[in-house]
Design an enzyme around this catalytic site. Sequence first.
Site, mmCIF file in Angstrom:
data_model
loop_
_atom_site.group_PDB
_atom_site.id
_atom_site.type_symbol
_atom_site.label_atom_id
_atom_site.label_comp_id
_atom_site.label_asym_id
_atom_site.label_seq_id
_atom_site.Cartn_x
_atom_site.Cartn_y
_atom_site.Cartn_z
ATOM 1 N N HIS A 96 68.639 44.020 -59.345
ATOM 2 C CA HIS A 96 68.326 42.528 -59.998
ATOM 3 C C HIS A 96 69.597 42.158 -60.403
ATOM 4 O O HIS A 96 70.219 43.110 -60.953
ATOM 5 C CB HIS A 96 67.024 42.381 -60.948
ATOM 6 C CG HIS A 96 66.878 41.016 -61.152
ATOM 7 N ND1 HIS A 96 67.833 40.351 -62.224
ATOM 8 C CD2 HIS A 96 65.910 40.270 -61.057
ATOM 9 C CE1 HIS A 96 67.364 39.047 -62.326
ATOM 10 N NE2 HIS A 96 66.093 39.193 -61.600
ATOM 11 N N GLU A 98 70.527 40.747 -63.303
ATOM 12 C CA GLU A 98 70.510 40.942 -64.543
ATOM 13 C C GLU A 98 71.071 42.419 -64.786
ATOM 14 O O GLU A 98 71.912 42.787 -65.555
ATOM 15 C CB GLU A 98 69.438 40.481 -65.494
ATOM 16 C CG GLU A 98 69.069 39.208 -65.393
ATOM 17 C CD GLU A 98 67.895 38.556 -65.485
ATOM 18 O OE1 GLU A 98 66.855 39.323 -65.919
ATOM 19 O OE2 GLU A 98 67.375 37.473 -65.133
HETATM 20 P P1 PGA Z 1 63.072 32.958 -62.635
HETATM 21 O O1 PGA Z 1 63.538 34.571 -62.299
HETATM 22 O O2 PGA Z 1 61.761 32.726 -61.690
HETATM 23 O O3 PGA Z 1 62.662 33.095 -64.073
HETATM 24 O O4 PGA Z 1 64.304 32.116 -62.130
HETATM 25 C C1 PGA Z 1 63.430 34.819 -61.174
HETATM 26 C C2 PGA Z 1 64.040 36.302 -61.095
HETATM 27 O O5 PGA Z 1 64.872 36.589 -61.961
HETATM 28 O O6 PGA Z 1 63.519 37.327 -60.457
#
Ligand code: PGA
Length: 251
Positions: A96, A98
């Site tokens: 991901h 993040e």
């Molecule tokens: P979001 O996040 O739907 O809040 O934009 C998607 C994700 O990071 O998987």
Amino acid sequence: MRKNIVAGNWKMNLNLQEGVALATALNEALKDKTVNCDVVIGTPFIHLASVVNAVDTTKIGVAAQNCADKASGAYTGEIAASMIASTGATYVILGHSERRAYYHETAEILKEKVLLALANGLTPIFCIGEVLEEREAEKHFEVVKSQIESSLFDLSAEDFGKIVLAYEPVWAIGTGKTATAAQAQEMHAFIRETLVAKYGKDVADNTSILYGGSCNASNAKELFSNPDVDGGLIGGASLGVDKFMPIIEAF
Ligand code: PGA
């Protein structure tokens, strides 16, 4: 043929009781329904075992959001793929944006995580996607191709066939700024072409490629109607049954 999948990514939200309550409510909502996609929920690690117990796992797959890049041992605070599998979870979200940005997960680290996930029978939902500057510099295809190649292209065709991909343009995550249906389709078709070139048409046609980034009840139908968009990875809109169910039902 490939599956359609709607997967929730709860991220670091909901305490254990809230998480179990949400999973229970989703299970209830899906109980007597026939839906046209597989449903997955990605929960924090400590929720996994309880959530697995709270849902009918033939209807709702449970995912972790990460796993360690080591099999076991003296890695304080880490969670091994084998531990995730032992809870009854069957998926793991890997790479991901993040995790890549805040926890410095490199292509090499992700490669190890993918191997460990597969070795433990987990289905990786492997995330790829460019940041805004890369799109503005028209480098998005190159970036996404390189993310796939560097972490996944040492896999055999058989192992690659176990991977689910999620294209998540970083500029669309949590921003309310969704990629247009045309932008999503263009990238998904490019990804599938990249897979055709490496693994052949059969593997490419059988790979589910999800879209993620501000996907919600009002744009899911249009996004999912694209031939190469096989579902969604949903963050914010997976945190309530009222918001998540319409996305599932967009198929
Ligand atoms: P979001 O996040 O739907 O809040 O934009 C998607 C994700 O990071 O998987």
